[in-house]
Structures are given as C-alpha cells and as structure tokens.
Design a protein around this motif. Structure first.
Motif, PDB file in Angstrom:
ATOM      1  N   LEU A  70       0.813  -1.222   0.000  1.00  0.00           N
ATOM      2  CA  LEU A  70       0.000   0.000   0.000  1.00  0.00           C
ATOM      3  C   LEU A  70       0.845   1.270   0.000  1.00  0.00           C
ATOM      4  O   LEU A  70       0.430   2.294  -0.549  1.00  0.00           O
ATOM      5  N   THR A  71       2.009   1.218   0.621  1.00  0.00           N
ATOM      6  CA  THR A  71       2.855   2.410   0.719  1.00  0.00           C
ATOM      7  C   THR A  71       3.987   2.413  -0.308  1.00  0.00           C
ATOM      8  O   THR A  71       4.923   3.208  -0.186  1.00  0.00           O
ATOM      9  N   PHE A  72       3.903   1.554  -1.309  1.00  0.00           N
ATOM     10  CA  PHE A  72       4.981   1.462  -2.303  1.00  0.00           C
ATOM     11  C   PHE A  72       5.289   2.792  -3.001  1.00  0.00           C
ATOM     12  O   PHE A  72       6.464   3.139  -3.150  1.00  0.00           O
ATOM     13  N   PRO A  73       4.281   3.573  -3.424  1.00  0.00           N
ATOM     14  CA  PRO A  73       4.622   4.837  -4.090  1.00  0.00           C
ATOM     15  C   PRO A  73       5.432   5.795  -3.220  1.00  0.00           C
ATOM     16  O   PRO A  73       6.415   6.381  -3.682  1.00  0.00           O
ATOM     17  N   ILE A  74       5.059   5.947  -1.956  1.00  0.00           N
ATOM     18  CA  ILE A  74       5.814   6.851  -1.083  1.00  0.00           C
ATOM     19  C   ILE A  74       7.182   6.270  -0.739  1.00  0.00           C
ATOM     20  O   ILE A  74       8.144   6.999  -0.547  1.00  0.00           O
TER      21      ILE A  74
ATOM     22  N   LEU B 239      13.022   6.954  -1.644  1.00  0.00           N
ATOM     23  CA  LEU B 239      14.165   6.073  -1.918  1.00  0.00           C
ATOM     24  C   LEU B 239      14.310   4.987  -0.854  1.00  0.00           C
ATOM     25  O   LEU B 239      15.416   4.612  -0.456  1.00  0.00           O
ATOM     26  N   GLY B 240      13.191   4.495  -0.359  1.00  0.00           N
ATOM     27  CA  GLY B 240      13.194   3.391   0.585  1.00  0.00           C
ATOM     28  C   GLY B 240      13.187   3.771   2.048  1.00  0.00           C
ATOM     29  O   GLY B 240      13.024   2.914   2.906  1.00  0.00           O
ATOM     30  N   LEU B 241      13.389   5.037   2.360  1.00  0.00           N
ATOM     31  CA  LEU B 241      13.445   5.448   3.760  1.00  0.00           C
ATOM     32  C   LEU B 241      12.103   5.314   4.473  1.00  0.00           C
ATOM     33  O   LEU B 241      12.064   5.191   5.693  1.00  0.00           O
ATOM     34  N   PHE B 242      11.008   5.314   3.723  1.00  0.00           N
ATOM     35  CA  PHE B 242       9.704   5.176   4.352  1.00  0.00           C
ATOM     36  C   PHE B 242       9.523   3.791   4.970  1.00  0.00           C
ATOM     37  O   PHE B 242       8.679   3.607   5.850  1.00  0.00           O
ATOM     38  N   LEU B 243      10.327   2.829   4.548  1.00  0.00           N
ATOM     39  CA  LEU B 243      10.253   1.498   5.163  1.00  0.00           C
ATOM     40  C   LEU B 243      10.607   1.538   6.641  1.00  0.00           C
ATOM     41  O   LEU B 243      10.145   0.701   7.420  1.00  0.00           O
TER      42      LEU B 243
END
Length: 116
Positions: free
Chosen positions: A54-58, A63-67
């Motif tokens: 669900l959060t793939f676009p953000i 650049l992956g920091l939202f993980l």
C-alpha cells in the motif's frame, strides 16, 4: 518452525538492545520481551506485506526510507497488542526499528540462509 524460533530469538535480542539504547522503548519482564518478539514476527508475516504494498509509491519517492516508518509502525502495533512492551512515539519506534534491523542483519550474516 526452527527458522521462526531462531528469528524470534534474534528479534528478542534486537528488542532487548533497543530497550537499552533507545529512550522510550521498554519492557516489563523477560516474558513480555519474548511475547513481543513472537507477536512482532507474526505482525511482520501478516500485516507488513500488505502495508509495504500500500505504501509502495511513497517508499519509491523517499528512496526506501519510508520502510523505516513501516517497520516502526509494526513495532508500535506490537506494543499496542502487548501491555508489557511499550514504545513511546514514532521516533522511539524508528530507533527500535533501526536497532532491531541491524541486529537481524548481523545475525543473518552469521546464521546464513539455507533456502537455496
């Protein structure tokens, strides 16, 4: 099953170290620490994949920091399920996610992966 137990032990070590290093992360007993590790493993197995999709676009935009935020949310969700494990806020969750991730990464380097 053995892989889940080893992962739970590594996660418990990561959560224990997080409680020692990160202010705002705490547990009341060893039993609650073990329960938190098992619950976090289950949350990561069932809820995290849905949230990652669900959060793939953000995640791509950052650049992956939202993980880190996703991992912190999983640790926060675990603390909501378990009374003996507390995480006081987003920054404490992010700190715990970083520490737990580094511990898992180091343990993975020593344990190896036998899925080949």
């Amino acid at each position: 099953m053995l892989r889940f137990i080893v992962q739970a032990v590594v996660t418990a070590i990561g959560l224990w170290l997080s409680a020692r290093i990160v202010p705002g992360v705490d547990f009341t007993s060893t039993g609650s620490l073990i329960a938190a590790a098992v619950i976090l493993g289950l949350v990561n197995a069932f809820v995290r994949p849905i949230l990652v999709v669900l959060t793939f676009p953000i995640t791509v935009l950052t650049l992956g920091l939202f993980l880190l935020v996703v991992n912190a949310a999983m640790i926060g969700l675990t603390s909501m399920f378990l009374g003996g494990f507390t995480v006081a806020g987003l920054w404490a969750g992010i700190g715990a996610a970083i520490v737990t991730g580094v511990v898992s990464w180091i343990a993975g380097a020593f344990i190896g992966d036998d899925r080949r």
